[in-house]
Design an enzyme around this catalytic site. Structure first.
Site, PDB file in Angstrom:
ATOM      1  CG  ASP A 195      -4.968  -7.621  -3.212  1.00 40.96           C
ATOM      2  OD1 ASP A 195      -4.511  -8.773  -3.344  1.00 40.96           O
ATOM      3  OD2 ASP A 195      -5.163  -7.086  -2.106  1.00 40.96           O
TER       4      ASP A 195
ATOM      5  CB  SER B 291     -18.444  -7.914  -5.952  1.00 39.32           C
ATOM      6  OG  SER B 291     -17.781  -8.641  -4.927  1.00 39.32           O
TER       7      SER B 291
ATOM      8  CG  PHE C 104     -10.680  -7.973  -6.864  1.00 39.01           C
ATOM      9  CD1 PHE C 104     -11.775  -8.821  -6.858  1.00 39.01           C
ATOM     10  CD2 PHE C 104      -9.885  -7.927  -7.999  1.00 39.01           C
ATOM     11  CE1 PHE C 104     -12.053  -9.625  -7.961  1.00 39.01           C
ATOM     12  CE2 PHE C 104     -10.156  -8.727  -9.099  1.00 39.01           C
ATOM     13  CZ  PHE C 104     -11.243  -9.578  -9.085  1.00 39.01           C
TER      14      PHE C 104
ATOM     15  CB  CYS D 180      -3.709 -14.014  -1.682  1.00 39.98           C
ATOM     16  SG  CYS D 180      -5.490 -14.005  -1.974  1.00 39.98           S
TER      17      CYS D 180
ATOM     18  NE  ARG E 118      -2.694  -1.373   3.482  1.00 39.34           N
ATOM     19  CZ  ARG E 118      -3.000  -2.593   3.905  1.00 39.34           C
ATOM     20  NH1 ARG E 118      -3.687  -3.413   3.126  1.00 39.34           N
ATOM     21  NH2 ARG E 118      -2.640  -3.007   5.112  1.00 39.34           N
TER      22      ARG E 118
END
Length: 394
Positions: A294, A245, A222, A334, A206
């Site tokens: 991500d 979403s 995301f 991930c 970040r």
């Protein structure tokens, strides 16, 4: 103490300090869920003390390779003390951090995060489940804290034959918590948020987004509660579009923009399926200067690798298509089943199909409080790349 005997030749992984033994490697012996067993080679040599899991494909998880070591509450006290001592020496600019990272801290199946004065733990394997009480006591004693919340609701517990479990293990209080990270204020809910409540592993990435954001049009895919978006705004991005979403998370994102004294006029929160949203942006020929991608894990098991690889390729193809020449991509996986080599191959295929000249600038990984044991490469679940689109392919 019950013994588990391995097939001939199957002792190699334990001799190399890899903590997992799969069902097919076992010649004979069994035990109760989470019970500590003596693991022996085919000729009877001692290999390890391990936790037995009768329903998991990973039938054994090693506690120790020292025959003289006792597997008792003292073991967990020592391992937790070592894990905390490591974090105390690391440059972590936050009051939230990972304290125990499973196999990499010698505690297979245990994840512990600290959020201010509250601990959140995940007991993801039969061994740590059996020792839950002793582990909880050791954590509070080592940290001096009084509150420990359990978030053992990850799908991997089902593979262990364990039901989901959530709630206060020690102490109680509000599950809505505020934390600080790099002088930022973040709000989270340890009972509702993803994983243990927040994506601590992306802390350093970040900050990287902040350093690249100035005067760029940023697309945050995301976005969850918008942590990457907030860093982009502080980095003086021209505009930030956050796509997620789950619409309920955007309410939190908007609140965080205000609480951190950022300009809401430069931020757009879009509630949509990311794949569909990217296709619509392609139809409108929209372009951006920095894209963060991500996604949640797309391959939760090794049997899902092929399907997940196609999804990662399509996602990155669509994202690359939205980058202007000179635009930067920070993209991640991930999924533990997608290793670094495969992820790089996925990016190659995505760039070919997007018809762009993609150069990879630097690999990206989890923050320093998420160590990866060299003996257990599967612990490297988060991998990513910083790349630049130099232009279209000729």
């Amino acid at each position: 103490m019950k013994s588990i005997r391995l097939h001939e030749g199957k002792e190699r992984s334990l001799l190399r300090r890899h903590p997992w033994v799969f069902e097919r490697s076992i010649a004979r012996g069994r035990a109760d869920a989470g019970e500590t067993v003596r693991v022996e080679a085919a000729d009877g040599r001692f290999l390890a003390w391990a936790a037995y899991s009768p329903q998991s494909a990973i039938r054994l998880r090693a506690w120790s390779y020292d025959e003289a070591e006792r597997i008792d509450a003292g073991l967990f006290e020592r391992r937790i003390a070592l894990a905390l001592a490591l974090r105390a020496r690391l440059p972590i600019a936050s009051d939230a951090m990972r304290l125990v990272h499973g196999e990499s801290d010698g505690l297979p199946g245990l994840v512990v995060d600290r959020y201010g004065d509250t601990l959140v733990a995940q007991f993801l394997a039969a061994g740590v489940e059996r020792w839950k009480g002793a582990i909880a006591d050791a954590l509070l004693q080592a940290t001096g804290l009084a509150k420990l919340y359990e978030r053992s609701d990850a799908g991997v517990r089902e593979l262990e034959g364990l039901p989901p479990a959530t709630g206060w293990l020690r102490g109680d209080g509000a599950t809505a918590i505020g934390i600080r990270e790099h002088d930022w204020r973040f709000a989270l809910d340890i009972a509702e948020g993803h994983k243990t409540g927040f994506y601590l592993d992306q802390r350093d990435n970040r900050r990287l987004v902040e350093s690249f954001a100035r005067d760029r049009r940023v697309l945050d895919l995301f976005s969850h509660s918008g942590a990457f978006s907030l860093y982009a705004l502080r980095g003086r991005a021209r505009t930030v579009t956050a796509v997620e979403s789950a619409g309920r998370l955007h309410g939190l994102g908007r609140r965080l923009v205000i609480e951190n004294h950022l300009d809401p006029g430069r931020t757009e929160f879009v509630t949509a399926d990311v794949f569909e949203d990217l296709r619509r942006r392609a139809e409108r020929k929209e372009s951006y200067d920095l894209v963060v991608c991500d996604p949640p894990p797309l391959a939760k098991r090794r049997t899902h690798i092929d399907k997940a690889a196609r999804a990662y390729k399509d996602l990155n193809r669509l994202a690359l298509g939205r980058l202007a020449p000179g635009g930067l991509l920070l993209t991640f996986s991930c999924s533990g089943a997608i290793d670094s080599k495969l992820f790089r191959q996925i990016l190659f295929a995505a760039a070919v199909e997007a018809r762009v000249d993609l150069a990879l600038l630097a690999p990206l990984a989890a923050a320093v409080d998420h160590p990866v044991s060299v003996f257990h490469p599967q612990g490297e679940y988060l991998k990513g790349w910083l790349g630049v689109v130099r232009g279209p392919l000729g």
